[in-house]
Enzyme design. Sequence first.
Site, PDB file in Angstrom:
ATOM      1  N   ASP A 125       0.900  -1.232  -0.370  1.00  0.00           N
ATOM      2  CA  ASP A 125       0.119   0.085   0.023  1.00  0.00           C
ATOM      3  C   ASP A 125       1.153   0.883   0.034  1.00  0.00           C
ATOM      4  OD1 ASP A 125      -2.304   1.945   0.772  1.00  0.00           O
ATOM      5  OD2 ASP A 125      -3.373  -0.281   1.218  1.00  0.00           O
TER       6      ASP A 125
ATOM      7  N   HIS B 108      -4.102   5.742   3.349  1.00  0.00           N
ATOM      8  CA  HIS B 108      -4.626   4.535   3.443  1.00  0.00           C
ATOM      9  C   HIS B 108      -4.226   3.879   3.711  1.00  0.00           C
ATOM     10  CE1 HIS B 108      -5.831   1.932  -0.185  1.00  0.00           C
ATOM     11  NE2 HIS B 108      -6.870   2.544   0.417  1.00  0.00           N
TER      12      HIS B 108
ATOM     13  N   SER C 191     -10.887  -0.227  -0.791  1.00  0.00           N
ATOM     14  CA  SER C 191      -9.356  -0.715  -0.141  1.00  0.00           C
ATOM     15  C   SER C 191     -10.003  -0.967   1.427  1.00  0.00           C
ATOM     16  CB  SER C 191      -9.121   0.385  -0.396  1.00  0.00           C
ATOM     17  OG  SER C 191      -8.788   1.125  -1.323  1.00  0.00           O
TER      18      SER C 191
END
Length: 778
Positions: free
Chosen positions: A143, A216, A552
Amino acid sequence: MAKSPINNRLFCTISLLVVLSASAIEQRKTYIIRVRHDAKPSVFPTHTHWYESSLRSLSTSTLNAGRVIHSYDAVFHGFSAKLSDSEAEKLEDMTGVMAVIPEQVRRVHTTRSPEFLGLKAGDNAGLLRESDFGSDLVVGVIDTGIWPERESFNDRNLGPVPAKWKGECVAGERFPASLCNRKLIGARYFSGGYEATNGKMNETTEFRSPRDSDGHGTHTASIAAGRYVFPASTLGYGRGVAAGMAPKARLAAYKVCWNAGCYDSDILAAFDAAVADGVDVISLSVGGVVVPYYLDAIAIGAFGASDAGVFVSASAGNGGPGGLTVTNVAPWVTTVGAGSIDRDFPADVRLGNGRIISGVSVYGGPGLEPHKLHPLIYAGSEGSDGYSSSLCLEGSLDPNVVKGKIVLCDRGINSRAAKGEVVKKAGGIGMILANGVFDGEGLVADCHVLPGTSVGAEAGDEIRKYIQSATKSRSQAVATIIFRGTRLHVAPAPVVASFSARGPNPETPEILKPDLIAPGLNILAAWPDNIGPSGIPSDKRHTEFNILSGTSMACPHVSGLAALLKAAHPEWSPAAIRSALMTTAYKLDNRGETMLDESTGNSSTVMDYGAGHVNPSKAMDPGLVYDLSSYDYIDFLCNSNYTTKNIEVVTRKAADCNGAKRAGHIGNLNYPSLTAVFQQYGKHKLSTHFIRTVTNVGNPNSIYTVKIRPPGGALVTVEPERLVFRRVGQKLNFLVRVKMEALKLSQGSSVVKSGSIVWSDGKHLVTSPLVVTLQQPL
């Protein structure tokens, strides 16, 4: 988890990212090159030396020629380089080179979800206790990196780092190796592909290290395996205990995503490192366009991981609610869509005509002046350019018109939070964000930088009509926004999130994707210090946790659950773990009715949710599993009409397709779902069959009987109708025949019918979706 030696089990592929002379005439782009693992001439001491020599021989330029950026040896044997088209063609003709694959750029696809999933820390039995909360299992998260100081990643009361671990903590900017601990046991970063295309990174906006400059990766990592943290909230919303799915599992962060995206060559390097390091699960909330598997670096890397016994879960994408939008569709990847949980954050609009319009927000205040209605305008009616102003794009709003007003903005183009910043800079005091027709009624709660709320498409129409009516009557439209905090025990839940990508599978329609859905709407998880909760640069607020939405966020739920299942059942393969999750998934919401599609308010379908919504407590004891080996996937690729060279690019294994094609068809992969695709071509009677093998992982002596719920209009038979098991681990086969009458369809149209096959021994229900698609070709 026992693994065979890397050189024998993991597939060898090569990715070569070389930066050649900037003065070269031909434009160069990045390619990933797959090389036979036994192709290195003996005169070179290492593969890397051979790669560099090969590149030098291609180019007339000497400046920087031959600089290998990534060399791969675990899931892929090869390297990656910057090449012109003619150089790529020459390289493809070289002895030992199997494939030259153009690089793609990918994008990232986010307290209460453990409780909603039935994972309660205090239970004396159940998946958390059975698996010791995932202790000693390693989840690799590919990620944007990680913010290691978050309390979600503390290592209190954890045992020593598992002895099998071979990874490392790579130091870099603001990331000394000492930041790793017994929880975050590994951290690496991969920027070669990114910098080969974009030039040297701007280190004033990005960290040349595993540290997360986006948020994220920190968010997804804590969903998969964050520790218990109390108190947790985002600006006062969602108060409670934050926890990941596998609170005692170990984490390894692999940073591959940067400001300009996530580059295939870097993603492949992360897969390569993660498998060599010894992860048990790889979580990938990243995706892009769907291409054939032999051109898809994620599919290739994931096959190598699966071949090594590593479970790979990936997000389905946020392209919903339209069909054919699902990504990461390889059958050796568990593809995860997104649903809601039974919590929301209501923020309603009260109009001057007395109407209350439902909306959602996690705006943290200060709010609008209470008990007062404020002037309301529609941005699309007030700007110099109706289109850009309707979307509240940067510079599109006139401060003379906007100042002191609540502004209605349309969703699209720029981010939802950025629209609020545009309104705020123009002097607006509040924002209502209205969905477009394509977005439907799906709502995402955002941490706006001013009092703001999101409403559905129909509500947006109603507010516009109210504004028009007020204008015609020469009166001022007025409104206010009422923030109602956190609401629990919401019904219906779950619903399929509007943005969640949908089937059918664009690459292989015979394999149902997504596989299942998991919580992905308004999920609270850890967040870095240096990024405001809205994610926009001007937002200087700090929060330890943030609420995000996306597939996600759904993907790491399944990644963490896979770690728990692997800890409880060390002998299970990645395919067995996926089977357990799929065959125990549910399709009914907390009202006892079929889950709704958030975008329409109607019942959702198998193309929206796959096998259903993940059900961890049932998955621990599924009764039977549909298992698969790497050789089954090779047979699948044979029956997909891939060439033997294409297959070897994906699998590193030589393929003899004669046996596979004699044995069956593409739908005979031993998958937990069954999908028949009929091309009508004027035929009146259509038929096919499926062969499946189930493995007993329940009681030694058990008898399963089948219950068929046929798709509408289909005749379905199963032989035999009883499966008699005498021991755990025993495998038995069954045959499913499907017959359909052709339907009258217009050219180019199709229709989908769904049902199920359920095996039961009185204790377990082993459910497989059965899908029939009828197509009328053009």
